[in-house]
Write a protein that holds these residues in place. Sequence first.
Motif, PDB file in Angstrom:
ATOM      1  N   SER A   1       0.847  -1.196   0.000  1.00 19.72           N
ATOM      2  CA  SER A   1       0.000   0.000   0.000  1.00 19.72           C
ATOM      3  C   SER A   1       0.880   1.242   0.000  1.00 19.72           C
ATOM      4  O   SER A   1       1.850   1.310   0.752  1.00 19.72           O
ATOM      5  CB  SER A   1      -0.897   0.029   1.243  1.00 19.72           C
ATOM      6  OG  SER A   1      -1.621  -1.176   1.363  1.00 19.72           O
TER       7      SER A   1
ATOM      8  N   SER B   1      -6.180   4.448  11.514  1.00 22.33           N
ATOM      9  CA  SER B   1      -6.391   3.858  10.200  1.00 22.33           C
ATOM     10  C   SER B   1      -7.347   2.682  10.286  1.00 22.33           C
ATOM     11  O   SER B   1      -7.513   2.051  11.335  1.00 22.33           O
ATOM     12  CB  SER B   1      -5.065   3.400   9.567  1.00 22.33           C
ATOM     13  OG  SER B   1      -4.559   2.244  10.210  1.00 22.33           O
ATOM     14  N   ASP B   2      -7.966   2.423   9.150  1.00 23.37           N
ATOM     15  CA  ASP B   2      -8.819   1.259   8.983  1.00 23.37           C
ATOM     16  C   ASP B   2      -7.945   0.151   8.400  1.00 23.37           C
ATOM     17  O   ASP B   2      -7.269   0.386   7.403  1.00 23.37           O
ATOM     18  CB  ASP B   2      -9.942   1.618   8.017  1.00 23.37           C
ATOM     19  CG  ASP B   2     -10.917   0.488   7.805  1.00 23.37           C
ATOM     20  OD1 ASP B   2     -12.122   0.742   7.767  1.00 23.37           O
ATOM     21  OD2 ASP B   2     -10.460  -0.672   7.650  1.00 23.37           O
ATOM     22  N   PRO B   3      -7.936  -1.043   8.977  1.00 21.80           N
ATOM     23  CA  PRO B   3      -7.049  -2.100   8.473  1.00 21.80           C
ATOM     24  C   PRO B   3      -7.336  -2.533   7.035  1.00 21.80           C
ATOM     25  O   PRO B   3      -6.483  -3.102   6.378  1.00 21.80           O
ATOM     26  CB  PRO B   3      -7.275  -3.255   9.447  1.00 21.80           C
ATOM     27  CG  PRO B   3      -8.572  -2.976  10.104  1.00 21.80           C
ATOM     28  CD  PRO B   3      -8.702  -1.494  10.149  1.00 21.80           C
ATOM     29  N   ALA B   4      -8.512  -2.236   6.543  1.00 23.23           N
ATOM     30  CA  ALA B   4      -8.855  -2.649   5.181  1.00 23.23           C
ATOM     31  C   ALA B   4      -8.019  -1.905   4.145  1.00 23.23           C
ATOM     32  O   ALA B   4      -7.612  -2.486   3.147  1.00 23.23           O
ATOM     33  CB  ALA B   4     -10.338  -2.427   4.923  1.00 23.23           C
ATOM     34  N   TYR B   5      -7.760  -0.633   4.393  1.00 20.92           N
ATOM     35  CA  TYR B   5      -7.070   0.177   3.395  1.00 20.92           C
ATOM     36  C   TYR B   5      -5.767   0.796   3.898  1.00 20.92           C
ATOM     37  O   TYR B   5      -4.963   1.269   3.113  1.00 20.92           O
ATOM     38  CB  TYR B   5      -7.989   1.290   2.889  1.00 20.92           C
ATOM     39  CG  TYR B   5      -9.224   0.758   2.216  1.00 20.92           C
ATOM     40  CD1 TYR B   5     -10.448   0.748   2.867  1.00 20.92           C
ATOM     41  CD2 TYR B   5      -9.147   0.226   0.934  1.00 20.92           C
ATOM     42  CE1 TYR B   5     -11.572   0.243   2.248  1.00 20.92           C
ATOM     43  CE2 TYR B   5     -10.265  -0.279   0.306  1.00 20.92           C
ATOM     44  CZ  TYR B   5     -11.480  -0.267   0.964  1.00 20.92           C
ATOM     45  OH  TYR B   5     -12.595  -0.769   0.350  1.00 20.92           O
ATOM     46  N   ASN B   6      -5.578   0.819   5.195  1.00 20.02           N
ATOM     47  CA  ASN B   6      -4.362   1.382   5.791  1.00 20.02           C
ATOM     48  C   ASN B   6      -4.181   2.873   5.552  1.00 20.02           C
ATOM     49  O   ASN B   6      -3.103   3.401   5.779  1.00 20.02           O
ATOM     50  CB  ASN B   6      -3.113   0.638   5.303  1.00 20.02           C
ATOM     51  CG  ASN B   6      -2.941  -0.691   6.012  1.00 20.02           C
ATOM     52  OD1 ASN B   6      -3.245  -0.819   7.181  1.00 20.02           O
ATOM     53  ND2 ASN B   6      -2.477  -1.688   5.286  1.00 20.02           N
TER      54      ASN B   6
ATOM     55  N   HIS C   1     -11.993   3.530  14.122  1.00 15.55           N
ATOM     56  CA  HIS C   1     -10.864   2.715  13.680  1.00 15.55           C
ATOM     57  C   HIS C   1     -10.232   1.970  14.853  1.00 15.55           C
ATOM     58  O   HIS C   1     -10.122   2.493  15.949  1.00 15.55           O
ATOM     59  CB  HIS C   1      -9.806   3.599  13.017  1.00 15.55           C
ATOM     60  CG  HIS C   1     -10.248   4.161  11.708  1.00 15.55           C
ATOM     61  ND1 HIS C   1      -9.599   5.232  11.108  1.00 15.55           N
ATOM     62  CD2 HIS C   1     -11.238   3.807  10.870  1.00 15.55           C
ATOM     63  CE1 HIS C   1     -10.179   5.497   9.960  1.00 15.55           C
ATOM     64  NE2 HIS C   1     -11.186   4.650   9.797  1.00 15.55           N
TER      65      HIS C   1
ATOM     66  N   TYR D   1      -2.607   0.895  -4.820  1.00 15.19           N
ATOM     67  CA  TYR D   1      -2.321  -0.445  -4.332  1.00 15.19           C
ATOM     68  C   TYR D   1      -1.819  -1.389  -5.420  1.00 15.19           C
ATOM     69  O   TYR D   1      -1.300  -2.463  -5.112  1.00 15.19           O
ATOM     70  CB  TYR D   1      -3.582  -1.047  -3.695  1.00 15.19           C
ATOM     71  CG  TYR D   1      -4.171  -0.188  -2.606  1.00 15.19           C
ATOM     72  CD1 TYR D   1      -5.214   0.683  -2.880  1.00 15.19           C
ATOM     73  CD2 TYR D   1      -3.677  -0.233  -1.307  1.00 15.19           C
ATOM     74  CE1 TYR D   1      -5.752   1.491  -1.886  1.00 15.19           C
ATOM     75  CE2 TYR D   1      -4.215   0.563  -0.308  1.00 15.19           C
ATOM     76  CZ  TYR D   1      -5.247   1.420  -0.606  1.00 15.19           C
ATOM     77  OH  TYR D   1      -5.784   2.213   0.384  1.00 15.19           O
TER      78      TYR D   1
END
Lengths: 107, 112
Positions: free
Chosen positions: A32, B94-99, B29, A51
Amino acid sequence: QKEVEQNSGPLSVPEGAIASLNCTYSDRGSQSFFWYRQYSGKSPELIMSIYSNGDKEDGRFTAQLNKASQYVSLLIRDSQPSDSATYLCAVSNQFYFGTGTSLTVIP
Amino acid sequence: DADVTQTPRNRITKTGKRIMLECSQTKGHDRMYWYRQDPGLGLQLIYYSFDVKDINKGEISDGYSVSRQAQAKFSLSLESAIPNQTALYFCATSDPAYNEQFFGPGTRLTVL
């Protein structure tokens, strides 16, 4: 070797030109990648995330990712004086940030 | 209202004093972070937490400690402040799905 490297600049471009910002990273497993904009004395603000290899466009901003060469770039088209800021590249796996590139757009 | 808040916004303290910086978030988050920023050095990770029971050291944890009191609260402590800890401190979530990380407004700390 730093995990994330950016040219510190300063980078100056005339209003209306394309500003090109570059970033390289060392961890090949990184998944990312992000660009943040930071005005002086303010907190970083997320402007682009990418990504997968290739280009991602959002308005005047285009992020480009090349995992084989381990670089990510940010293009700002039709640069405006309000784009003058420091741009931080970030690689999420280890939450490393580059030191930032200072951009000045000259009216 | 801001999604990530930090208190205090500015603090001046003396060498040897204990100081706590607080961070609260309403983004829901699980992940929270503390960074410091020095001129020319970018953002350096001090500590991070992926949930209430998870605390991890970052690049520059020496001289700092943290506490995750709840999902929404993450505090940074300097047990005995020293002048080279003078810096701008940011909390982020942060959200772990998108960082993607979202930053608080920062705390400017000066240690005399």
